[in-house]
Design a protein around this motif. Structure first.
Motif: not given
Length: 279
Positions: A42, A138, A147, A165, A189, A192, A194, A221
């Motif tokens: 990211t 991301a 996202v 990004s 985020s 990220n 996730q 997260q």
């Protein structure tokens, strides 16, 4: 489930320097993160993830921070900072917050999109093609707030994905990729995590563990991944590193100190990382 995931978060030039120091410190301790089944990048993490998987050693990424070779002139004015904070903090609802930030990004008068691609291209150096190992980058759709995780199958170039990004809202314009406008992947985020769902072992390096606004932190997260059964270790700047980094993540003069702080912290935490990575 897949096996290992390396998550590299955003943090501007200074946060990126700390991240490079962490990578180098872990590599010196015998922890080779380049063997991850999946790397998630990211913003600054997208740049370093791309270079790392393309064969640039962590030690070289670190030395670039110490020597000033990765210098970035990212001038952030007080007015831009105030507008960013006004947009991101204007609602306690995550979707409304990201909507406000997206509108602010789309309406801001900034540099041309070409400047973003030029700067990011310089930071990527000779790295222009998607690496053989799985890399996901991301970015956030500036109009919908959703996202997106770009990869080699997304039909966009590596430079396009990384530029999307890295497009800091209000400071840089949302960049146009695949007919849509994209802003910094860390807008809702910063790391990220996730996107690492489904991996058994996760090492996350987050220079800034919490995005501005009502969004989940990297710690939250990480806890959610742990609750799903993954083994997770999250590295974020400790007190000494935060002092070295300062408050302005665009202050290029802070990069060497931030990189050294990351290296020191990684050396101290190598055993806990190895327990997850090699466990």
């Amino acid at each position: 489930m897949a096996d290992t995931a390396l998550v590299l978060g955003g943090g501007g030039p200074v946060g990126g320097a700390w991240l490079a120091g962490v990578l180098a410190g872990l590599a010196e301790a015998g922890i080779d993160l380049t063997g991850a089944d999946l790397v998630i990048g990211t913003s600054a993490g997208a740049i370093f993830g791309s270079r790392l998987l393309s064969g640039v050693p962590a030690a070289e990424l670190y030395e670039c921070q110490l020597s000033g070779a990765d210098a970035v002139r990212l001038a952030v004015t007080a007015q831009q900072t105030a507008r960013f904070l006004w947009a991101a903090l204007g609602s306690r609802d995550p979707q409304r917050s990201i909507g406000r930030l997206g509108r602010a990004a789309l309406s801001a008068r900034t540099v041309p999109e070409s400047d973003v691609f030029e700067t990011v291209g310089t930071l990527l150096g000779d790295v222009r093609h998607w690496p053989e190992r799985e890399l996901r980058i991301a970015a956030v759709d500036a109009q919908t707030g959703e996202v997106e995780a770009f990869d080699a199958r997304s039909g966009v170039t590596l430079l396009e994905a990384v530029a999307a990004s890295c497009a800091v809202p209000v400071v840089w314009p949302p960049v146009t990729v695949a007919g849509r406008r994209w802003m910094d992947g860390g807008s809702r985020s910063t790391a990220n995590l996730q996107l690492a769902h489904g991996n058994r072992r996760v090492v996350a390096i987050a220079p800034i563990p919490h995005a501005v606004g009502p969004h989940p932190s990297a710690q939250r997260q990480a806890a959610e991944l742990s609750a799903e059964g993954a083994r997770v270790v999250l590295l974020a700047p400790d007190r000494a590193a935060r002092r070295a980094m300062g408050r302005n993540m665009a202050d290029d003069t802070r990069r060497p100190a931030a990189a050294r702080a990351g290296h020191t912290q990684a050396t101290a935490l190598a055993a806990s990382v190895a327990e997850v990575w090699h466990g």
